[in-house]
Design an enzyme around this catalytic site. Structure first.
Site, PDB file in Angstrom:
ATOM      1  N   HIS A   1       0.851  -1.192   0.000  1.00 57.31           N
ATOM      2  CA  HIS A   1       0.000   0.000   0.000  1.00 57.31           C
ATOM      3  C   HIS A   1       0.881   1.235   0.000  1.00 57.31           C
ATOM      4  CE1 HIS A   1      -3.231   2.774   1.079  1.00 57.31           C
ATOM      5  NE2 HIS A   1      -4.033   1.832   0.623  1.00 57.31           N
TER       6      HIS A   1
ATOM      7  N   ASP B   1      -7.927  -5.455  -0.270  1.00 52.67           N
ATOM      8  CA  ASP B   1      -8.358  -6.335  -1.364  1.00 52.67           C
ATOM      9  C   ASP B   1      -7.993  -7.803  -1.162  1.00 52.67           C
ATOM     10  OD1 ASP B   1      -9.655  -4.464  -2.987  1.00 52.67           O
ATOM     11  OD2 ASP B   1      -7.747  -3.716  -3.750  1.00 52.67           O
TER      12      ASP B   1
HETATM   13  C1  SDX Z   1      -6.358  -0.231  -3.048  1.00 58.96           C
HETATM   14  O1  SDX Z   1      -4.587   4.238  -2.109  1.00 58.96           O
HETATM   15  C2  SDX Z   1      -5.557   3.672  -1.500  1.00 58.96           C
HETATM   16  O2  SDX Z   1      -5.940   4.054  -0.462  1.00 58.96           O
HETATM   17  C3  SDX Z   1      -6.125   2.464  -2.240  1.00 58.96           C
HETATM   18  C4  SDX Z   1      -7.108   1.579  -1.456  1.00 58.96           C
HETATM   19  C5  SDX Z   1      -8.427   2.313  -1.188  1.00 58.96           C
HETATM   20  O3  SDX Z   1      -9.139   1.931  -0.263  1.00 58.96           O
HETATM   21  O4  SDX Z   1      -8.765   3.207  -1.972  1.00 58.96           O
HETATM   22  O5  SDX Z   1      -6.541   1.163  -0.211  1.00 58.96           O
HETATM   23  C6  SDX Z   1      -7.509   0.324  -2.264  1.00 58.96           C
HETATM   24  O6  SDX Z   1      -6.157   0.186  -4.165  1.00 58.96           O
HETATM   25  C7  SDX Z   1      -5.452  -1.253  -2.416  1.00 58.96           C
HETATM   26  C8  SDX Z   1      -4.260  -1.657  -3.286  1.00 58.96           C
HETATM   27  C9  SDX Z   1      -4.668  -2.764  -4.252  1.00 58.96           C
HETATM   28  N1  SDX Z   1      -3.564  -3.127  -5.149  1.00 58.96           N
HETATM   29  C10 SDX Z   1      -2.873  -4.261  -5.061  1.00 58.96           C
HETATM   30  O7  SDX Z   1      -3.080  -5.077  -4.169  1.00 58.96           O
HETATM   31  C11 SDX Z   1      -1.878  -4.515  -6.154  1.00 58.96           C
HETATM   32  C12 SDX Z   1      -0.564  -5.014  -5.576  1.00 58.96           C
HETATM   33  N2  SDX Z   1       0.084  -3.969  -4.811  1.00 58.96           N
HETATM   34  C13 SDX Z   1       0.896  -3.108  -5.441  1.00 58.96           C
HETATM   35  O8  SDX Z   1       1.221  -3.133  -6.768  1.00 58.96           O
HETATM   36  C14 SDX Z   1       1.426  -1.914  -4.655  1.00 58.96           C
HETATM   37  O9  SDX Z   1       1.718  -2.289  -3.362  1.00 58.96           O
HETATM   38  C15 SDX Z   1       0.525  -0.669  -4.669  1.00 58.96           C
HETATM   39  C16 SDX Z   1       0.131  -0.289  -6.106  1.00 58.96           C
HETATM   40  C17 SDX Z   1      -0.733  -0.910  -3.876  1.00 58.96           C
HETATM   41  C18 SDX Z   1       1.305   0.506  -4.047  1.00 58.96           C
HETATM   42  O10 SDX Z   1       2.322   0.871  -4.905  1.00 58.96           O
HETATM   43  P1  SDX Z   1       3.514   1.875  -4.563  1.00 58.96           P
HETATM   44  O11 SDX Z   1       3.221   2.678  -3.371  1.00 58.96           O
HETATM   45  O12 SDX Z   1       3.791   2.620  -5.829  1.00 58.96           O
HETATM   46  O13 SDX Z   1       4.698   0.919  -4.204  1.00 58.96           O
HETATM   47  P2  SDX Z   1       5.726   0.267  -5.183  1.00 58.96           P
HETATM   48  O14 SDX Z   1       4.988  -0.433  -6.299  1.00 58.96           O
HETATM   49  O15 SDX Z   1       6.698   1.306  -5.626  1.00 58.96           O
HETATM   50  O16 SDX Z   1       6.392  -0.821  -4.269  1.00 58.96           O
HETATM   51  C19 SDX Z   1       7.433  -0.527  -3.322  1.00 58.96           C
HETATM   52  C20 SDX Z   1       8.215  -1.779  -3.085  1.00 58.96           C
HETATM   53  C21 SDX Z   1       8.773  -2.378  -4.375  1.00 58.96           C
HETATM   54  O17 SDX Z   1       9.926  -3.134  -4.021  1.00 58.96           O
HETATM   55  P3  SDX Z   1      11.401  -2.554  -4.337  1.00 58.96           P
HETATM   56  O18 SDX Z   1      11.428  -2.279  -5.819  1.00 58.96           O
HETATM   57  O19 SDX Z   1      11.507  -1.288  -3.507  1.00 58.96           O
HETATM   58  O20 SDX Z   1      12.275  -3.645  -3.887  1.00 58.96           O
HETATM   59  O21 SDX Z   1       7.379  -2.813  -2.542  1.00 58.96           O
HETATM   60  C22 SDX Z   1       7.277  -3.900  -3.461  1.00 58.96           C
HETATM   61  C23 SDX Z   1       7.692  -3.321  -4.819  1.00 58.96           C
HETATM   62  O22 SDX Z   1       8.142  -4.292  -5.687  1.00 58.96           O
HETATM   63  N3  SDX Z   1       5.869  -4.297  -3.515  1.00 58.96           N
HETATM   64  C24 SDX Z   1       5.436  -5.520  -3.784  1.00 58.96           C
HETATM   65  C25 SDX Z   1       4.052  -5.450  -3.723  1.00 58.96           C
HETATM   66  N4  SDX Z   1       3.684  -4.199  -3.393  1.00 58.96           N
HETATM   67  C26 SDX Z   1       4.814  -3.508  -3.269  1.00 58.96           C
HETATM   68  N5  SDX Z   1       6.081  -6.653  -4.093  1.00 58.96           N
HETATM   69  C27 SDX Z   1       5.306  -7.725  -4.348  1.00 58.96           C
HETATM   70  N6  SDX Z   1       3.968  -7.732  -4.303  1.00 58.96           N
HETATM   71  C28 SDX Z   1       3.317  -6.608  -3.979  1.00 58.96           C
HETATM   72  N7  SDX Z   1       1.985  -6.593  -3.925  1.00 58.96           N
END
Ligand code: SDX
Length: 389
Positions: free
Chosen positions: A275, A326
């Site tokens: 998140h 989710d």
């Molecule tokens: C919702 O914003 C809100 O409030 C949204 C929400 C709401 O109520 O409105 O809470 C609802 O949208 C929840 C999120 C649903 N999405 C997912 O579950 C998809 C999977 N998660 C992600 O792709 C990610 O965590 C996000 C999109 C939710 C957040 O993305 P960020 O803040 O841009 O973080 P990032 O992608 O830059 O990740 C930072 C690090 C990375 O690792 P490094 O490159 O630093 O080593 O964390 C890792 C990412 O690879 N990472 C994950 C991961 N989420 C983050 N690695 C594996 N699986 C994941 N799910």
């Protein structure tokens, strides 16, 4: 002039590019507060745990639209209005009946919501009252749209909305053609409460941006649905369920720990984790985890729950990443018999309350949202005639 590379940018002239607008405070709001370190979520003063235990979705709608809880009379009046507005205009039902049966339910909900603008409640001349009436109408009509499309695509008769009962009860009734039990109703109501509002997430930001151009509330909500649909946002719940069901197809071979490790090794995302704001357990996920456990046991889907826990543990130990709203909502919806591609529609049926609350807030103190972009392309190129390119 050569293209400007990001690393060559003069940081005095352009001190910062916040990729994904991370950490940028774009608005003040009274609608919700998130403490990402503590894992705390508050809707207009009330902790999400308090609301999950005590409130109904209709009370939460009133709270978000008015920044206070309703008294009995006010709540009864809101429930009455929501019931009156449940029916969807015939041209919208005609669209639902005639569109591609294989269309994505979220795409159908988006298009149908856009059409609702042509049949908005009569205007009173008081814009704040009109926005509230329109918010009530959309909140009442979305469940009817979702249930109608699901029935049509499965070759079933559309079930007209009830003239009584909660939003949760009526939705399950229209979807299944029979009245739900108390447990299914309470589960759906809890899910609607937990998804209603969440600060400046991508879809709410979209809603406020559209509002800031003085465009109408239906346009703002339609745009917000488009933003929510993506798998990085609300679309993740469907992706979580598909992941678990694909695992289920592997039978004895299914290994959630190896699956998770392999995905991480390939730098792929595990849906339902991570998140932008929470750096700990999403407080909504606690409630959904408990529900998922209880319902999975009752409905004989323990394996799906056990795999969810195994994925959770692996994500924690390998990456220190926690689940978001989710993750466990997927198995909760599955346990009450809802098809995976409807999960994001249910999120929408709830979040419309938060979006419209933000629309009201933005409209009351509006300024056009218009950030800047740093141009990194070339300049002053010579024109090349088309036959020379
Ligand atoms: C919702 O914003 C809100 O409030 C949204 C929400 C709401 O109520 O409105 O809470 C609802 O949208 C929840 C999120 C649903 N999405 C997912 O579950 C998809 C999977 N998660 C992600 O792709 C990610 O965590 C996000 C999109 C939710 C957040 O993305 P960020 O803040 O841009 O973080 P990032 O992608 O830059 O990740 C930072 C690090 C990375 O690792 P490094 O490159 O630093 O080593 O964390 C890792 C990412 O690879 N990472 C994950 C991961 N989420 C983050 N690695 C594996 N699986 C994941 N799910």
């Amino acid at each position: 002039m050569a293209k400007l590379k990001l690393q060559d940018i003069d940081t005095n002239e352009y001190p910062h590019i916040n990729r994904g607008l991370e950490g940028i405070i774009a608005f003040s709001t009274t609608k919700s507060s998130i403490d990402g370190q503590k894992g705390e979520l508050i809707y207009a003063g009330y902790n999400i745990d308090t609301l999950a235990e005590n409130a109904t979705f209709e009370e939460v709608c009133f709270l978000l639209w008015n920044d206070r809880l309703p008294n009995k009379q006010e709540l009864d009046a809101l429930k009455k209005k929501l019931i009156e507005e449940r029916k969807v205009p015939d041209p919208v039902l005609d669209y639902i009946k005639n569109t591609n049966k294989d269309a994505e339910p979220m795409a159908v909900l988006r298009s149908a919501t856009s059409m609702l603008a042509d049949f908005a409640p009569e205007e009173t001349g008081d814009s704040n009252q009109d926005y509230q009436n329109q918010a009530i109408a959309m909140t009442a009509q979305m469940p009817t749209i979702v249930a109608a499309f699901d029935r049509v695509r499965n070759g079933k008769e559309i079930v007209a909305p009830l003239k009584e009962g909660s939003t949760a009860f009526n939705f399950l009734y229209m979807l299944n053609g029979e009245k739900p039990g108390t447990q299914a109703e309470n589960t759906m109501d809890l899910c609607l409460i937990l998804h209603a509002e969440h600060g400046m997430n991508a879809s709410t930001f979209t809603c406020r941006t559209i509002c800031s151009t003085e465009s109408d509330i239906y346009s703002a909500v339609t745009g917000a649905i488009g933003a929510l649909k993506g798998p990085l946002h609300g679309g993740a719940n469907t992706a979580v369920m598909n992941m678990l069901l694909n695992m289920d197809k592997q039978g004895e071979q299914a290994d959630p720990v190896a699956f998770t490790k392999k995905k991480l090794a390939n730098r792929e995302k595990i849906m339902g984790f991570g998140h932008r704001v929470y750096k700990t357990f999403d407080p909504r996920a606690y409630h959904l985890r408990q529900k998922s456990k209880a319902l999975s046991e009752e409905t004989g889907h323990e394996t799906l729950y056990e795999w969810s826990e195994a994925i959770l543990e692996t994500m924690k130990s390998e990456k220190n990443i926690d689940p978001n709203v989710d993750f466990f909502s997927a198995t909760v919806y599955y346990s009450i018999g809802i098809k995976p591609d409807l999960y994001t529609c249910i999120f929408t049926m709830s979040r419309v309350s938060g979006w419209t609350a933000h629309y009201l807030e933005q409209a009351a103190n509006n300024r056009l949202i218009r950030p800047r972009a740093l141009y990194t392309g070339e300049k002053n190129l010579d024109w090349v005639p088309i036959d020379k390119r």
